[in-house]
Design a protein around this motif. Structure first.
Motif, short mmCIF file in Angstrom:
data_model
loop_
_atom_site.label_atom_id
_atom_site.label_comp_id
_atom_site.label_asym_id
_atom_site.label_seq_id
_atom_site.Cartn_x
_atom_site.Cartn_y
_atom_site.Cartn_z
N ALA A 33 -8.29 3.12 9.99
CA ALA A 33 -7.80 1.66 9.20
C ALA A 33 -6.60 1.85 8.62
CB ALA A 33 -8.40 0.81 8.99
N VAL A 34 -5.34 1.01 8.16
CA VAL A 34 -4.16 1.31 7.36
C VAL A 34 -4.25 1.22 6.40
CG1 VAL A 34 -2.29 -0.01 7.50
CG2 VAL A 34 -3.45 0.31 9.68
N SER A 35 -3.81 1.81 6.06
CA SER A 35 -4.01 2.00 4.10
C SER A 35 -2.53 1.20 3.67
CB SER A 35 -3.79 2.77 3.60
OG SER A 35 -3.21 4.13 4.73
N SER A 36 -2.55 1.41 2.22
CA SER A 36 -0.76 0.40 1.88
C SER A 36 -0.21 1.56 1.99
CB SER A 36 -1.05 -0.61 1.07
OG SER A 36 -2.00 -0.08 0.23
N PRO A 37 0.87 2.40 2.35
CA PRO A 37 1.42 3.37 1.57
C PRO A 37 3.06 2.64 0.86
CG PRO A 37 1.65 4.01 3.77
CD PRO A 37 0.15 2.89 3.35
N PHE A 38 3.64 3.66 0.19
CA PHE A 38 4.85 3.22 0.28
C PHE A 38 5.24 3.15 1.54
CE2 PHE A 38 8.65 4.28 -1.63
CZ PHE A 38 9.02 3.70 -2.11
N SER A 39 6.71 2.40 1.26
CA SER A 39 8.25 2.44 1.79
C SER A 39 9.55 2.03 0.65
CB SER A 39 7.76 1.76 3.46
OG SER A 39 8.26 0.24 2.93
N VAL A 40 9.93 1.89 1.77
CA VAL A 40 11.61 2.00 0.97
C VAL A 40 11.73 0.62 0.79
CG1 VAL A 40 13.72 2.43 0.65
CG2 VAL A 40 12.61 4.14 0.70
N LEU A 41 11.52 0.48 1.81
CA LEU A 41 12.27 -1.54 2.59
C LEU A 41 11.02 -1.94 3.35
CD1 LEU A 41 15.81 0.41 4.49
CD2 LEU A 41 15.66 -1.30 2.06
N ARG A 42 11.52 -3.44 3.47
CA ARG A 42 10.18 -4.22 3.80
C ARG A 42 8.72 -3.91 2.92
NH1 ARG A 42 12.41 -1.61 9.14
NH2 ARG A 42 13.94 -3.84 10.07
N GLU A 43 9.19 -3.62 2.10
CA GLU A 43 7.58 -3.27 1.16
C GLU A 43 6.94 -4.32 0.67
OE1 GLU A 43 5.19 -1.48 -1.37
OE2 GLU A 43 7.16 -1.05 -0.39
N SER A 44 6.98 -5.75 1.45
CA SER A 44 6.62 -6.91 1.89
C SER A 44 6.12 -7.66 2.74
CB SER A 44 7.07 -8.35 0.57
OG SER A 44 8.52 -8.39 1.21
N SER A 45 6.46 -6.68 3.78
CA SER A 45 5.84 -7.32 5.19
C SER A 45 3.99 -6.12 5.24
CB SER A 45 6.87 -6.39 6.17
OG SER A 45 8.00 -7.21 5.94
N PRO A 46 3.04 -6.52 6.37
CA PRO A 46 2.11 -5.69 6.06
C PRO A 46 2.07 -4.96 7.34
CG PRO A 46 2.92 -7.98 7.85
CD PRO A 46 3.70 -7.76 6.73
N TRP A 47 2.04 -4.17 7.77
CA TRP A 47 2.04 -2.55 8.19
C TRP A 47 1.36 -3.27 9.90
CZ3 TRP A 47 4.95 1.51 7.45
CH2 TRP A 47 5.00 2.04 6.15
N ARG A 48 2.28 -2.74 10.58
CA ARG A 48 1.33 -2.80 11.72
C ARG A 48 -0.13 -2.23 11.60
NH1 ARG A 48 0.74 -0.04 16.82
NH2 ARG A 48 2.42 1.53 15.85
N GLN A 49 -0.84 -2.56 12.63
CA GLN A 49 -2.53 -2.50 12.59
C GLN A 49 -2.39 -0.96 13.31
OE1 GLN A 49 -5.20 -5.46 13.14
NE2 GLN A 49 -4.35 -7.24 11.89
N ASN A 50 -3.55 -0.21 13.02
CA ASN A 50 -4.01 0.95 13.89
C ASN A 50 -4.67 0.70 14.66
OD1 ASN A 50 -3.33 3.44 14.28
ND2 ASN A 50 -5.03 4.24 13.10
N PRO A 51 -4.76 1.12 16.44
CA PRO A 51 -5.31 0.31 16.93
C PRO A 51 -7.30 0.29 16.64
CG PRO A 51 -3.22 0.81 18.02
CD PRO A 51 -3.66 1.26 16.72
N LEU A 52 -8.01 0.34 17.21
CA LEU A 52 -9.33 0.93 17.81
C LEU A 52 -8.89 2.31 18.60
CD1 LEU A 52 -11.96 -1.85 16.92
CD2 LEU A 52 -11.26 0.09 15.77
N ILE A 53 -9.59 3.00 18.61
CA ILE A 53 -9.86 4.13 19.73
C ILE A 53 -11.85 4.14 19.85
CG2 ILE A 53 -8.07 5.64 18.33
CD1 ILE A 53 -10.55 7.23 18.03
N ASP A 54 -11.45 5.14 20.85
CA ASP A 54 -13.15 5.30 21.34
C ASP A 54 -13.85 6.25 20.87
OD1 ASP A 54 -12.65 2.78 23.66
OD2 ASP A 54 -11.71 4.89 24.52
N ASP A 55 -14.48 5.95 20.57
CA ASP A 55 -14.83 6.46 18.73
C ASP A 55 -16.12 7.80 19.59
OD1 ASP A 55 -13.95 5.44 17.40
OD2 ASP A 55 -15.31 4.91 15.85
N GLY A 56 -16.64 8.70 19.17
CA GLY A 56 -17.50 9.75 20.11
C GLY A 56 -16.64 10.72 19.61
#
Lengths: 576, 201
Positions: free
Chosen positions: A322-345
């Motif tokens: 899952a995406v966490s909430s790391p720091f970014s210099v700009l657009r700090e208030s915007s959400p990060w793009r989600q990280n796609p699920l993969i085929d676990d195994g």
């Protein structure tokens, strides 16, 4: 080699006077004709002769003697002096008569015409240059290597170590057991929206046996700066690698690698540095990530200079992150793009690659061919697939899974003349047989890299009307042709402020064109038969122009096949 | 943005080599007997930036790249190339000018120091002949030469000093100077030039 037509008279004088010769590079007469013999046999690079302890001790004794006249800082010495002259960390010009020794430590000594030194001349960390007509009947001791000394509060010189560089500090921290060296290692990985900045720290071990065989091993703890919101992911990972290398005419490397890491999916664009900066500065992480725990064995062999063969067999457990909430210099208030699920195994991977390269400079080659081909088999008996529409892929088997991929990348830099060059690339990769690809191996057609005129993931092969916010890459195959016409120009866009300069002196102006696509292979609607490539009528194309100064490039490009804006992109390296 | 595209394209299409600056000028001659190239930079030390750099004790690096090209109808052939460096520097107190040639996989060659600026400028402007670089097979050829002049950055300076015998590590002032140069940038100048075409029969 340089031909000397006339030997300087001063050298002859020095020889007649019985100078104590020290092993420093030869001086060539200044009025000789400069001729470079390109075909001459190469000589090994010179090694500086370290100052023997006995010489350093003798020089410091003379310098620290209470009767020695000491000079700190550059000076001219036109007057006569009875006794020894000591100079530290400066050049000195002597034109008078020194009735004693001269000791110069980490500086140069010039004895002008008419000048005279009755005693010994000792120059450590510099050079002694007597002018014609200068007299110095005593011995001369000269070492170019700088003396490791420091000045005490009493204005005395004592032996010490040089100011440490990072490499020196690492060497100082090294533990040595015969031919085994253990050193600390500190590094960082790619800044990403899943783990933030992965900081790698751990020991590295090197064992060498003569000149040809070496063993390198490293074990790093990976510290993740961003916390998983669910708290299920560890704040740390690890990575270990051990490689046995045989140098020589046909270098061979055999090794093992393992770890618990966050790694990118197959559809990774931009260089690690570019990806990190995009994420950190603009909150735009153009890669997708998943967790991988496992190990692999690898072998790399270079049977001839341009050809490298590599093989890797690995066993991995892979899972979604899952995406966490790391720091970014700009657009700090915007959400990060989600990280796609993969085929676990659990997966077993066998990958083979052959690379053939004529390129001279890896970062900025000027001419020649480069070709790479690879095949990969991914197998699994334990897989938890993501549900995807049937237009994308048939259901994956949960055991007995096997998929085959292939890739090729052919590049040519053709210089037309000294100023103009044509860069061409033809590349493709993707599924060639077996079961459908897992999520983590799927592809897309991306903007910025490689298609400058398109947006990020402009072709994802996702048929769903409701857009997945993670924008996953779902294509099976990708193929492209890229071309650039480059013209080197002298821009002289620089300015001067004191000794410093700003701007760009020289850059490549270029015209670019990209042509390619990504698609799903199969017999269903919207799919391309496995034995064919997508119709060229459906390929995307863009054209543009740019300027590449080497360390940074700016590109303007526009799609030819779709309505859209002219896109501006910056790259920190060549596009291809 | 479209205007920018048009302007960029116009510049690209119409881009011609920038006119030579008033100061430094490169010359490439071909020996009429051996066909070996002789490269020469004129008036380099007339450029204030390099004169000032030397005066401020910055070592100046002259990075030469000489390419042999075979003239063909559409696409010329880059036959081979050779690179070497010349490092020039001045010690203000001693009044010495130093001139060192550094070739790949060779020992660096120090020339005896110069005390006179005019003589040193003459040395810098002296032709450099590359024996053994000339083509052997019949055809029409030319040489393309690029000279990149720059003040050495900190790492290069230390490396060059190591080769030139100055020792490793560097002083504290060297480190400070290197940091400033990395932060602000150092002057660079690139001079391209081609020789006339010549025949090998």
């Amino acid at each position: 080699m340089i031909e000397a037509w006339r030997r300087p008279a001063s050298l002859l004088v020095l020889g007649l006077l019985g100078v104590v010769a020290t092993p420093v590079p030869a001086i060539v007469a200044q009025d000789s004709t400069v001729t470079i013999d390109v075909g001459a046999e190469a000589l090994p690079p010179p090694t500086l002769v370290a100052i023997p302890d006995s010489v350093l001790r003798r020089a410091l004794d003379r310098f620290n003697d209470p009767t020695t006249s000491k000079v700190f800082g550059g000076s001219q010495f036109p007057a006569d002096l009875d006794g020894t002259l000591g100079v530290y960390s400066a050049a000195v010009l002597v034109s008078g008569h020194i009735r004693g020794d001269v000791v110069v430590i980490n500086g140069d000594l010039r004895l002008q015409s008419g000048g005279r030194i009755d005693g010994a001349v000792i120059v450590l960390g510099g050079r002694f240059s007597p002018d014609p007509g200068a007299v110095h009947p005593g011995s001369v001791t000269e070492y170019r290597a700088s003396a490791s000394v420091r000045l005490t509060a009493d204005y005395l010189l004592v032996p010490t170590q040089s100011a440490p560089s990072l490499r020196t500090l690492a060497e100082q921290a090294a533990l040595r057991f015969n031919n085994v060296v253990l050193t600390p290692h500190l590094g960082v990985g790619v800044y990403n929206r899943v783990e933030g900045l992965p900081i790698e720290v751990g020991p590295a071990l090197t064992w060498t046996d003569g000149d040809r065989l070496s063993l390198r091993a490293a074990a790093d703890l990976i510290i993740r700066t961003s916390r998983d919101p669910s708290g299920t992911r560890s704040r740390t990972g690890w990575h270990g690698r051990v490689a046995l290398s045989r140098d020589g005419a046909e270098p061979l490397v055999v090794g093992l690698e393992g770890g618990n890491r966050i790694v990118p999916t197959a559809d990774s664009i931009l260089s690690p540095t570019e990806s990190s900066l995009n994420t950190l500065l603009f909150r735009r992480d153009y890669r997708d990530w998943f967790g991988q725990t496992g190990a692999s064995a690898f072998v790399s062999w270079r049977p001839a200079v341009p050809l490298t063969l590599t093989a890797r067999a690995g066993w991995y457990r892979e899972n979604s992150q899952a995406v966490s909430s790391p720091f970014s210099v700009l657009r700090e208030s915007s959400p990060w793009r989600q990280n796609p699920l993969i085929d676990d195994g659990k997966f077993t991977v066998i990958a083979l690659e052959a690379r053939w390269s004529q390129w001279d400079a890896p970062g900025a080659p000027r001419d020649g061919w480069q070709a790479a081909v690879g095949v990969r088999r991914t197998g699994s008996n334990e897989i938890t697939p993501v549900q995807l529409p049937s237009q994308v892929r048939d259901p994956l088997p949960t055991s007995g899974y096997a998929a085959f991929e292939a890739s090729f990348d052919l590049r040519r830099i053709q210089r037309i003349d000294p100023r103009n060059a044509l860069h061409v690339r033809f590349a493709g990769r993707g599924w060639i047989g077996g079961d459908p690809l897992t999520m983590q191996r799927r592809l897309a057609l991306n903007g910025a890299d490689p298609f400058a005129g398109y947006a990020f993931r402009s072709v994802t092969c996702d048929p769903r009307r409701r857009i997945d916010p993670s924008v996953p890459a779902l294509c099976d195959r990708q193929m492209m042709v890229q071309a650039e016409f480059r013209r080197t120009v002298d821009l002289h866009l620089g300015t001067q402020l004191g000794p410093y300069g700003f701007g760009i002196e020289r850059a490549d102006l270029l015209l670019l064109a990209d042509f390619g696509s990504a698609w799903i292979a199969g017999d269903g609607p919207g799919q391309v038969p496995a034995g064919s490539i997508q119709s060229l009528n459906e390929w995307r194309a863009d054209i543009g122009a740019g300027i590449d100064a080497g360390w940074i490039g700016a590109y303007l490009a526009r799609s030819l096949t779709e309505d859209g804006p002219v896109r501006l992109s910056f790259r920190l390296q060549r596009r291809f | 943005v479209r205007q920018a595209v048009v302007v960029l394209a116009a510049v690209l299409i119409g881009a011609a080599p920038a006119p030579a600056q008033d100061g430094a000028r490169l010359e490439v001659r071909v020996d009429s007997v051996t066909n070996a190239p002789a490269v020469q930079v004129h008036n380099l030390l007339d450029e204030p930036r390099w004169r000032d750099a030397l005066a401020d004790a910055f070592p100046v690096r002259l990075k030469w790249r000489i390419e042999l090209w075979r003239d063909r109808t559409i696409i010329d052939q880059n036959v081979t190339h050779y690179e070497f460096d010349i490092v020039i520097r001045r010690d203000a107190l001693l009044g010495y000018y130093f001139y060192t040639i550094i070739q790949p996989r060779r020992a660096p060659t120090d020339f005896a120091p110069y005390t006179d600026a005019a003589s040193f400028a003459g040395k810098v402007a002296q032709p450099i002949i590359l024996n053994g670089f000339q083509p052997r097979t019949p055809g029409t050829y030319y040489y393309a030469v690029t000279l990149r002049v720059s003040a050495l950055d900190d790492d290069e300076f230390v490396e060059m000093r190591r080769f030139m015998g100055g020792g490793g590590g560097g002083s504290f002032l060297d480190a400070i100077r290197g940091s400033i140069m990395r932060l602000v940038g150092v002057p660079t100048q690139t001079l391209p030039q081609r020789s006339e075409r010549f025949e090998v029969r």
